[in-house]
Design an enzyme around this catalytic site. Structure first.
Site, PDB file in Angstrom:
ATOM      1  N   ASP A 273       0.164  -4.612  -3.853  1.00 44.09           N
ATOM      2  CA  ASP A 273      -0.867  -3.575  -3.996  1.00 44.09           C
ATOM      3  C   ASP A 273      -0.282  -2.185  -3.766  1.00 44.09           C
ATOM      4  O   ASP A 273      -0.884  -1.351  -3.084  1.00 44.09           O
ATOM      5  CB  ASP A 273      -2.008  -3.805  -3.004  1.00 44.09           C
ATOM      6  CG  ASP A 273      -2.674  -5.158  -3.174  1.00 44.09           C
ATOM      7  OD1 ASP A 273      -2.509  -5.777  -4.241  1.00 44.09           O
ATOM      8  OD2 ASP A 273      -3.350  -5.621  -2.234  1.00 44.09           O
TER       9      ASP A 273
ATOM     10  N   ASP B  85       0.827  -1.218   0.000  1.00 43.95           N
ATOM     11  CA  ASP B  85       0.000   0.000   0.000  1.00 43.95           C
ATOM     12  C   ASP B  85       0.859   1.266   0.000  1.00 43.95           C
ATOM     13  O   ASP B  85       0.493   2.279   0.613  1.00 43.95           O
ATOM     14  CB  ASP B  85      -0.939   0.025   1.210  1.00 43.95           C
ATOM     15  CG  ASP B  85      -1.941  -1.115   1.195  1.00 43.95           C
ATOM     16  OD1 ASP B  85      -2.049  -1.793   0.156  1.00 43.95           O
ATOM     17  OD2 ASP B  85      -2.621  -1.335   2.200  1.00 43.95           O
TER      18      ASP B  85
END
Length: 347
Positions: A196, A175
């Site tokens: 991600d 993230d």
């Protein structure tokens, strides 16, 4: 703005000459900066921390303020509240680093959070050190094939509209760049992560950026692939999506270009160089197996060893010119009202 604040602005303007200006290589038609203040951790500026400068900025401001951050590592969590728009945060290149080690829930853990509209950053590296430090320690103590438990550790989280970043760095593992919502523009940036690491519901263009996928897995697990994007478009009418134009994708860790974060996820790679670390399948359905027909995942005009799409997932889209043009056009996709050139020219 109060009388006291106005007096402070006049005093700080006199000190702006110590922040050296260089000719912008991005755009020249721009708004005027009303005042420049300087952050220097060694005490030679107006403030010693970035958050102090943010706190000083007037609330509900409607004039651009430049915060020039001198070279150095600033270990702090920084947040720009919603009522402090029109901030230009300017560093001095790779030697200007803002870092922290927040982790766990994405809320409240990001090194740098932008809640306000109309924000510009240039020549600053934003870093979350948590997972990196944890993996270094694990390598020293754990078995070589142990699977690490990586936690969410955002370097930057963007909630505001009309945010642009020029020649900035974003470094973490999971993230890294939380591109949450709003229209955003990234030019000549470096973005590093494993899982991600560009994610959210944003409507953004990444232009001439370097996307580096690092390995989070050691020993016999090193071959496991990460994910560059996790985009969260919610419906067919949702305008959000991530577009990568003229970018370079490489790294020391195998990676998918993206996996679905919501059922209408949309990511485009356009005329970008894809390294050999991109896995042949290219894309992953995540938790939305059976709904792949709703995704818009496309690669158009890409090249490099990772661009061979003969083994790509069958549901990757092939867009015609009518479908592609409004997505890869900066003006049509994120800038119909001309907000990018209306911002101050970054250096």
């Amino acid at each position: 703005m109060s009388t006291l604040a106005l007096l402070l602005v006049l005093v700080l303007t006199c000190s702006a000459s110590s922040a050296q200006r260089v000719q912008s290589k991005f755009h020249t038609d721009s708004a005027t900066v009303s005042v420049t203040v300087i952050v220097d951790r060694f005490g030679s500026g107006n403030f010693t921390t970035v958050q102090q400068a943010i706190d000083w900025a007037p609330t509900n401001n409607n004039q651009w303020i430049r915060i020039h951050v001198k070279a150095g590592t600033y270990t702090e969590q920084v947040s720009i509240p919603q009522n402090k728009p029109y901030i230009l945060l300017e560093g001095e290149g790779r030697k200007t680093i803002i870092q922290s080690g927040g982790h766990g829930s994405v809320r409240g853990t990001s090194t740098f959070t932008v809640n306000a509209d109309n924000f510009v950053a240039s020549r600053i590296t934003f870093k979350n050190t948590y997972n990196v430090n944890k993996l270094i320690a694990r390598d020293q103590d754990a078995a070589p094939n142990a699977r690490p438990h990586i936690e969410r550790a955002p370097a930057v989280m963007i909630w505001g509209d009309k945010a642009s970043f020029y020649a900035c760095g974003f470094v973490s593992l999971q993230d890294t760049l939380s591109d949450m919502q709003g229209r955003h523009y990234f030019n000549d940036c470096y973005i590093e992560g494993a899982v991600d690491f560009i994610w959210g519901f944003g409507q953004s263009i990444y232009e001439h950026c370097h996307i580096y996928s690092t390995h989070a897995f050691r020993g016999r697990l090193r071959g496991l692939a990460g994910y560059i994007t996790a985009q969260g478009r919610l419906s067919s009418n949702d305008s959000s999506g991530f577009v990568f134009k003229y970018c370079i994708v490489n790294g020391d860790g195998n990676t998918y270009l993206g996996r679905a974060y919501r059922a209408y996820s949309r990511v485009i790679f356009f005329k970008s160089k894809l390294g050999g670390n991109v896995v042949p399948e290219g894309w992953n359905a995540g938790k939305f197996v059976g709904e792949e027909f709703q995704f818009t995942y496309a690669e158009e005009g890409c090249y490099g060893p990772g661009s061979n799409n003969s083994n790509r997932v069958k549901w990757m889209k092939t867009l015609n010119q009518r479908e592609l043009a409004p997505l890869v056009s900066r003006h049509r996709f994120i800038d119909r009202d001309g907000w990018i050139k209306a911002q101050p020219s970054p250096s």
